[in-house]
Design an enzyme around this catalytic site. Structure first.
Site, PDB file in Angstrom:
ATOM      1  N   ARG A  74       0.756  -1.074   0.101  1.00  0.00           N
ATOM      2  CA  ARG A  74      -0.528  -0.333   0.127  1.00  0.00           C
ATOM      3  C   ARG A  74       0.867   1.081  -0.177  1.00  0.00           C
ATOM      4  O   ARG A  74       1.579   1.559   0.985  1.00  0.00           O
ATOM      5  CB  ARG A  74      -0.745   0.281   1.442  1.00  0.00           C
ATOM      6  N   HIS A 120      -3.280  10.543   1.190  1.00  0.00           N
ATOM      7  CA  HIS A 120      -2.209  10.700   2.353  1.00  0.00           C
ATOM      8  C   HIS A 120      -1.818  12.206   2.476  1.00  0.00           C
ATOM      9  O   HIS A 120      -0.740  12.069   3.149  1.00  0.00           O
ATOM     10  CB  HIS A 120      -1.881   9.567   2.295  1.00  0.00           C
ATOM     11  N   GLU A 166      -7.625   8.384   6.956  1.00  0.00           N
ATOM     12  CA  GLU A 166      -7.673   8.705   8.224  1.00  0.00           C
ATOM     13  C   GLU A 166      -7.712  10.392   8.157  1.00  0.00           C
ATOM     14  O   GLU A 166      -7.536  11.708   8.715  1.00  0.00           O
ATOM     15  CB  GLU A 166      -6.252   8.316   8.962  1.00  0.00           C
ATOM     16  N   ASN A 306      -7.380   1.591  10.045  1.00  0.00           N
ATOM     17  CA  ASN A 306      -6.357   1.665  11.321  1.00  0.00           C
ATOM     18  C   ASN A 306      -6.450   1.722  12.117  1.00  0.00           C
ATOM     19  O   ASN A 306      -6.884   1.777  12.505  1.00  0.00           O
ATOM     20  CB  ASN A 306      -5.562   2.675  10.621  1.00  0.00           C
ATOM     21  N   TYR A 308      -3.500   1.107  15.841  1.00  0.00           N
ATOM     22  CA  TYR A 308      -2.452   0.944  16.926  1.00  0.00           C
ATOM     23  C   TYR A 308      -2.193  -0.070  17.837  1.00  0.00           C
ATOM     24  O   TYR A 308      -1.634  -0.109  18.760  1.00  0.00           O
ATOM     25  CB  TYR A 308      -1.930   1.970  16.416  1.00  0.00           C
ATOM     26  N   GLU A 377      -3.299   0.032   8.019  1.00  0.00           N
ATOM     27  CA  GLU A 377      -2.214  -0.312   8.556  1.00  0.00           C
ATOM     28  C   GLU A 377      -1.893  -0.221  10.302  1.00  0.00           C
ATOM     29  O   GLU A 377      -3.413  -0.407  10.611  1.00  0.00           O
ATOM     30  CB  GLU A 377      -1.733   1.850   9.065  1.00  0.00           C
ATOM     31  N   TRP A 427       2.363  -1.186   9.350  1.00  0.00           N
ATOM     32  CA  TRP A 427       2.892  -0.376   8.551  1.00  0.00           C
ATOM     33  C   TRP A 427       3.985   0.400   9.997  1.00  0.00           C
ATOM     34  O   TRP A 427       4.088  -0.267  10.956  1.00  0.00           O
ATOM     35  CB  TRP A 427       2.559   1.299  10.200  1.00  0.00           C
ATOM     36  N   TRP A 435       5.700  12.726  10.010  1.00  0.00           N
ATOM     37  CA  TRP A 435       4.942  13.585  10.266  1.00  0.00           C
ATOM     38  C   TRP A 435       5.553  15.079  11.116  1.00  0.00           C
ATOM     39  O   TRP A 435       7.009  14.999  11.198  1.00  0.00           O
ATOM     40  CB  TRP A 435       3.350  13.548  10.596  1.00  0.00           C
TER      41      TRP A 435
HETATM   42  C1  PNW Z   1      -1.088   7.167  10.825  1.00  0.00           C
HETATM   43  N1  PNW Z   1      -1.958  10.356  16.595  1.00  0.00           N
HETATM   44  O1  PNW Z   1      -1.283   8.524  11.517  1.00  0.00           O
HETATM   45  C2  PNW Z   1      -0.725   7.522   9.256  1.00  0.00           C
HETATM   46  O2  PNW Z   1      -1.711   6.667   8.427  1.00  0.00           O
HETATM   47  C3  PNW Z   1       1.009   6.933   9.255  1.00  0.00           C
HETATM   48  O3  PNW Z   1       0.884   8.131   7.633  1.00  0.00           O
HETATM   49  C4  PNW Z   1       1.491   7.472  10.216  1.00  0.00           C
HETATM   50  O4  PNW Z   1       2.987   7.696  10.180  1.00  0.00           O
HETATM   51  C5  PNW Z   1       1.090   6.215  11.383  1.00  0.00           C
HETATM   52  O5  PNW Z   1      -0.005   6.166  11.808  1.00  0.00           O
HETATM   53  C6  PNW Z   1       1.557   6.320  12.051  1.00  0.00           C
HETATM   54  O6  PNW Z   1       1.562   7.118  12.906  1.00  0.00           O
HETATM   55  C7  PNW Z   1      -1.292   8.978  13.166  1.00  0.00           C
HETATM   56  O7  PNW Z   1      -1.653  11.408  17.266  1.00  0.00           O
HETATM   57  C8  PNW Z   1      -1.017   9.786  13.513  1.00  0.00           C
HETATM   58  O8  PNW Z   1      -3.420   9.650  16.963  1.00  0.00           O
HETATM   59  C9  PNW Z   1      -1.134  10.481  14.612  1.00  0.00           C
HETATM   60  C10 PNW Z   1      -2.498   9.752  15.284  1.00  0.00           C
HETATM   61  C11 PNW Z   1      -3.100   9.010  14.679  1.00  0.00           C
HETATM   62  C12 PNW Z   1      -2.471   8.191  14.016  1.00  0.00           C
END
Ligand code: PNW
Length: 476
Positions: A74, A120, A166, A306, A308, A377, A427, A435
């Site tokens: 992706r 993105h 997102e 996505n 985490y 992700e 990811w 970022w």
């Molecule tokens: C995602 N938060 O972003 C993005 O889709 C990716 O580009 C990024 O690199 C990856 O997760 C890891 O961070 C997020 O602050 C960035 O909660 C920040 C947050 C959540 C998702």
């Protein structure tokens, strides 16, 4: 516990985070180029101007994917390479198109299935300057539709399209906290541009309508011949009550997911915003016109997930409007009994808790009628990784365990709970521009040496992925 024989697994990245080559072949500036240039916005003062230089290393990246056994990849397209100024009456840059056409040909040649994200976060800066970018309810969806059509036409060989990555992040981090481009916030200590209480909800609405427009174009003009599928990718964390005995905390758990996921998924699956949001936001939440609703409802061929982390949720009462984007609640890493949700990582918002992944897959499946899900992700940073020796970095057992736990949780959701999950993109393929955190936070399964020619070194977690999936995927 198992996964189906046609399960697609691989890795994910995004254009601004890996490509670099900011000036190459006629690329225009995006809001992230502009934002990164403002002192104080990026932790280490960096930008994506060079990043992993993937724009110039497509062969190297595809060889890497192949060596890791990936079945899918992706990546995102930089709108600014296709239409440097962004708009539907602006010139198209053939060199940008040619780059991605060739990239997809090379991926397919290598036996790797492409998943393309159209957006993105790297909005053409020209559109932000011209009419307020994502805030513009009439212009933005039309310009996105035009850009999407250009790409559908150029790459009929791609069978998996993701409109937006997102939208929650674009709306909340871009227009409430100001932590992401274009940095709007009412917070006086962070420059105070924009109206945090209203703008995020308008931006979310416009992203939904733009998604709906692109899907309509794909279904009417391309899908009948190309036979591909299209959806949106939403982020969402798992939730557990801070006090399981308190019904208000239990209720707040669903409300948290509604403010993150259902904000977008309810209009897409049901044609309306969740009641919890309507109740809390009142007239700050836009209402769908009949035309907009028709564009949005039913507009997912699959759900891009996505995921985490997880949080304990404690309900609140009476928060001021500029601070209510979570849904009138607190997110915590400890519960009432003092249990911790998971170990620390390098990301302040992320702590591994794999059971939450299984629970959230079930939550989504139930609420939205068992949609086909691709996990677009999932991954982790690792506390202090940037300060370790290369030898230590390559032995990333913490990340190996994260993937092992999360992928097993997903396999249980599939084979024991009946969740229709069909793909998984970790990811990330490599360390990249994280970022606002810059390069100090690393999410890659491959280490990138930014000082020595962007050289790539696969970590233990990169090599663990193939045996992990082979142990779970059923043989035909
Ligand atoms: C995602 N938060 O972003 C993005 O889709 C990716 O580009 C990024 O690199 C990856 O997760 C890891 O961070 C997020 O602050 C960035 O909660 C920040 C947050 C959540 C998702």
């Amino acid at each position: 516990m198992s996964l189906p024989s046609d399960f697609l697994w691989g890795f994910a990245t995004a254009a601004y985070q890996i490509e670099g080559a900011a000036e190459a072949d006629g690329r225009g500036p995006s809001i992230w180029d502009t934002f990164s240039a403002i002192p104080g916005k990026i932790a280490d003062g960096s930008s994506g101007a060079v990043a992993c230089d993937s724009y110039n290393r497509t062969k190297e990246d595809i060889d890497l994917l192949k060596s890791l056994g990936a079945k899918a990849y992706r990546f995102s397209i930089a709108w600014t390479r296709i239409i440097p100024l962004g708009g539907r009456n602006d010139p198209i840059n053939q060199k940008g198109i040619d780059h991605y056409v060739k990239f997809v040909d090379d991926l397919l040649e290598a036996g790797i299935t492409p998943f393309i994200t159209l957006f993105h976060w790297d909005l053409p800066d020209g559109l932000d300057k011209r009419y307020g970018g994502l805030l513009n309810r009439t212009e933005f969806p039309l310009d996105f539709e035009n850009y999407a059509r250009v790409m559908f036409k150029a790459i009929p060989k791609c069978k998996h399209w993701i409109t937006f990555n997102e939208p929650w992040c674009s709306a909340i981090l871009g227009y409430n906290s100001g932590y992401f481009a274009p940095g709007h916030t009412s917070d006086r200590s962070r420059s105070a541009v924009g109206d945090s209480a209203r703008e995020p909800w308008l931006v979310g609405h416009n992203l939904l309508v733009a998604h709906g427009r692109a899907v309509k174009v794909y279904r009417e003009e391309f899908k009948p011949t190309d036979k591909g599928e299209i959806g949106i990718t939403l982020n969402g964390d798992a939730t557990l009550p801070w006090d399981p005995e308190d019904p208000e905390d239990v209720e707040a758990c669903d409300r948290k997911i509604e403010f993150a996921i259902s904000w977008f998924a309810d209009p897409i699956y049901f044609g309306k915003y969740p009641d919890s949001m309507i109740k809390q936001l009142g007239d700050r939440l836009p209402t769908f016109t009949e035309e907009e609703r028709a564009l949005v409802q039913g507009s997912n061929d699959f759900y891009g997930m996505n995921h985490y982390t997880a949080n304990y949720i404690k309900h609140k009462t009476g928060v001021p409007p500029e601070d209510d984007f979570l849904g009138n609640l607190e997110t915590l890493f400890y519960n009432k009994a003092g249990d911790c949700i998971g170990p620390e990582t390098q990301s302040f918002w992320l702590r591994p808790h794999a059971q939450g992944f299984r629970d959230l897959l079930n939550w989504l499946s139930k609420r939205y009628g068992q949609p086909k899900i691709y996990v677009t992700e999932n991954g982790t940073s690792l506390k202090g990784e940037n300060d370790m020796s290369l030898e230590q970095i390559l032995e990333d057992d913490f990340r190996v365990k994260y993937f092992d736990d999360y992928v097993h949780a997903m396999a249980k959701a599939f084979s024991e709970d009946g969740v229709n999950v069909r793909g998984y993109l970790a990811w990330s393929l490599m360390d990249n521009f994280e970022w606002a955190e810059g390069y100090e936070t690393r999410f890659g399964v491959t280490y990138v040496d930014y000082v020595n020619d962007q050289k790539r070194y696969p970590k233990k977690s990169a090599k663990a992925m193939k045996p992990l999936f082979e142990s779970l995927i059923k043989k035909d």
